[in-house]
Design an enzyme around this catalytic site. Sequence first.
Site, PDB file in Angstrom:
ATOM      1  N   LYS A 128      -4.793  -1.012 -10.912  1.00 32.79           N
ATOM      2  CA  LYS A 128      -3.614  -1.123 -10.038  1.00 32.79           C
ATOM      3  C   LYS A 128      -3.259  -2.593  -9.834  1.00 32.79           C
ATOM      4  CE  LYS A 128      -4.658   3.325  -8.028  1.00 32.79           C
ATOM      5  NZ  LYS A 128      -5.384   4.104  -7.021  1.00 32.79           N
ATOM      6  N   GLN A 152      -8.083   2.903  -1.324  1.00 35.59           N
ATOM      7  CA  GLN A 152      -8.622   3.740  -2.399  1.00 35.59           C
ATOM      8  C   GLN A 152      -9.535   4.826  -1.821  1.00 35.59           C
ATOM      9  OE1 GLN A 152      -7.822   3.501  -5.778  1.00 35.59           O
ATOM     10  NE2 GLN A 152      -8.966   5.411  -5.929  1.00 35.59           N
ATOM     11  N   ASP A 167       1.076   5.383  -1.333  1.00 37.20           N
ATOM     12  CA  ASP A 167       0.442   6.594  -1.873  1.00 37.20           C
ATOM     13  C   ASP A 167       1.195   7.852  -1.421  1.00 37.20           C
ATOM     14  OD1 ASP A 167      -1.660   6.430  -3.648  1.00 37.20           O
ATOM     15  OD2 ASP A 167      -3.174   6.060  -2.098  1.00 37.20           O
TER      16      ASP A 167
END
Length: 300
Positions: A54, A98, A121
């Site tokens: 990422k 994460q 997200d």
Amino acid sequence: MSTATILDGKAIADETIARVAGETAALAARGVTPGLATVLVGEDPASQAYVASKGRAAKSCGFHSEQHTLPDATREADLLALVEKLNRDPKIHGILVQLPLPKAIDAARVLEAIDPRKDVDGFHPINVGLLSIGEMARALVPCTPAGAMIMLDKACAALGTSLAGKEAVVIGRSNIVGKPMAQLLLQRHCTVTIAHSRTRTLPAVARRADVLVAAVGQPEMVRGDWVKPGAIVVDVGINRVPGEGLDAAGKPKTRLVGDVAYAEAAEVAGAITPVPGGVGRMTVAMLMANTLEAARRAAG
Ligand code: NAD
């Protein structure tokens, strides 16, 4: 021989990243550089690899990118304090914590602490709600289903068709893939069925689908005879299974397969995503697209 259109996730992801990089340059010319902060707690090797990829993608898009790595023993209060700091930081437009988090930390509490406008997200309940009422100008959509939708649009373009009116079956009802996928298909005027572990006669339900999305986590569960001839098949599953022989270190080899028995399904489908090289490639690209979008909205 298979005549299915194979949807190349790498090519479509590269195209998405190139578009984001171009639009980032235009935004930067107006004095706004999108900023993505990734937060990794602990030393899980898979999570380390995801966060690193990422960060690399953010740099290749021209973003400001920062990674916060915290020890496994981090207290929830300290993680929440970091999230608060990032919420207030005007350089940061996207915050990605994460998952999974260590067991001692309440993941829901952490995700809900993220400013919904920076929740790239798309997991915050505010974004879940905005998606479900179709407020797409304000919602941030979870990356994997958003990427799957782009692949579906490519499939429709290749097959000369459109999504409106199609029977769509999504197998899997998770909050991160199955449910948002179903919402997105509904917005595109599909007739949507969500199937799951308690669904009866799953093969028959799947065979109704013009658009079949598998997000289960069961290696090659969806067989060729579950697929309606000509259907578009999107395989979200990523499963590691034993391979053949030993690797250079003498360990048994493994390989990745999807939730769909690819060779069988490709014989029947009109279009299909492979694993690897399918939807998985789109997730990081859509994270970049979401971060750009969050930066644009912040810039008005
Ligand atoms: P999950 O475990 O949270 O949900 C799985 C869903 O499948 C559940 O809703 C369950 O009801 C359903 N299910 C389980 N067994 C079933 C069965 N035998 N028959 C019918 N339904 C069944 O998983 P998830 O997070 O939604 O992920 C699903 C798959 O997608 C996994 O393989 C995961 O690795 C993969 N995934 C890929 C990406 C990506 O491409 N980047 C992102 C997220 C998840």
